[in-house]
Design a protein around this motif. Structure first.
Motif, PDB file in Angstrom:
ATOM      1  N   LYS A 183       0.821  -1.211   0.000  1.00 28.67           N
ATOM      2  CA  LYS A 183       0.000   0.000   0.000  1.00 28.67           C
ATOM      3  C   LYS A 183       0.854   1.260   0.000  1.00 28.67           C
ATOM      4  O   LYS A 183       0.443   2.294  -0.504  1.00 28.67           O
ATOM      5  CB  LYS A 183      -0.928   0.007   1.215  1.00 28.67           C
ATOM      6  N   THR A 184       2.067   1.191   0.594  1.00 30.48           N
ATOM      7  CA  THR A 184       2.923   2.383   0.669  1.00 30.48           C
ATOM      8  C   THR A 184       4.308   2.090   0.101  1.00 30.48           C
ATOM      9  O   THR A 184       4.747   0.928   0.059  1.00 30.48           O
ATOM     10  CB  THR A 184       3.101   2.860   2.130  1.00 30.48           C
ATOM     11  N   ARG A 185       4.996   3.152  -0.306  1.00 34.00           N
ATOM     12  CA  ARG A 185       6.350   3.025  -0.800  1.00 34.00           C
ATOM     13  C   ARG A 185       7.280   2.518   0.302  1.00 34.00           C
ATOM     14  O   ARG A 185       8.183   1.726   0.053  1.00 34.00           O
ATOM     15  CB  ARG A 185       6.834   4.379  -1.326  1.00 34.00           C
TER      16      ARG A 185
END
Length: 196
Positions: A183-185
């Motif tokens: 979902k996130t870097r």
């Protein structure tokens, strides 16, 4: 006696001329055949090595889309440097190296080789994926249609780390085929650091 000696001399001269002519023609045609394959110039000499200035273009295509993404472009010389090869690079070596990353030769001409691959599955939109670019780990983000791209090449390509082709076969397949979604870097970067 003189006639016999003259005949032998003429025979030796004719044999030498035929040998030299056949050697020259054979060598010329053999080397021309080695250097070209139809219209495709592949080799730079009779040893079968690819030309150092030949361009390599890597691209990927989604099964659900006709759109291609350019994964990387570089020369045979740059690839040799990355692989630590000092002598020349043969076509079979190139094919074997990129086969590990699911690429195959799509086309080849006198100035470039295009290698392509298909994504295994459709990617989720607006997610991060751990993948590879030029055999280095890379973090990709997908747009609203699920098409992956690299947001910031200087931060998202880990060119100073371990190469993807050095991984065990299953890990390599997971990376190359975008099996690791986040979902996130930051989550993607943390997963990548586990391989270094």
């Amino acid at each position: 006696m003189k006639k016999k000696l003259l005949k032998i001399s003429i025979l030796i001269l004719l044999s030498s001329a035929v040998f030299i002519l056949s050697y020259y023609l054979t060598k010329s045609y053999y080397l021309a055949d080695k250097k070209t394959n139809g219209n495709n110039v592949v080799y730079n000499s009779e040893n079968g090595y690819l030309k150092d200035d030949m361009k390599l273009v890597l691209k990927s295509k989604s099964k659900d889309s006709e759109q291609f993404i350019i994964d990387g472009e570089y020369t045979v010389k740059e690839l040799k440097k990355d692989l630590g090869i000092e002598q020349g690079l043969k076509k079979d070596d190139l094919v074997n190296h990129f086969k590990a990353l699911s690429y195959s030769i799509e086309s080849m001409d006198d100035s470039q080789i295009i290698l392509s691959r298909s994504f295994i599955n459709k990617l989720q939109p607006n997610r991060y994926y751990l993948g590879e670019k030029n055999d280095f780990f890379a973090i990709y983000k997908t747009d609203s249609k699920g098409v992956p791209f690299i947001e910031n090449a200087s931060k998202d390509i880990f060119a100073d780390k371990k190469k993807v082709s050095s991984l065990p076969e299953q890990d390599k397949k997971d990376i190359v085929n975008f099996k690791m979604q986040f979902k996130t870097r930051d989550d993607a970067e943390e997963a990548a650091s586990g391989y270094f």
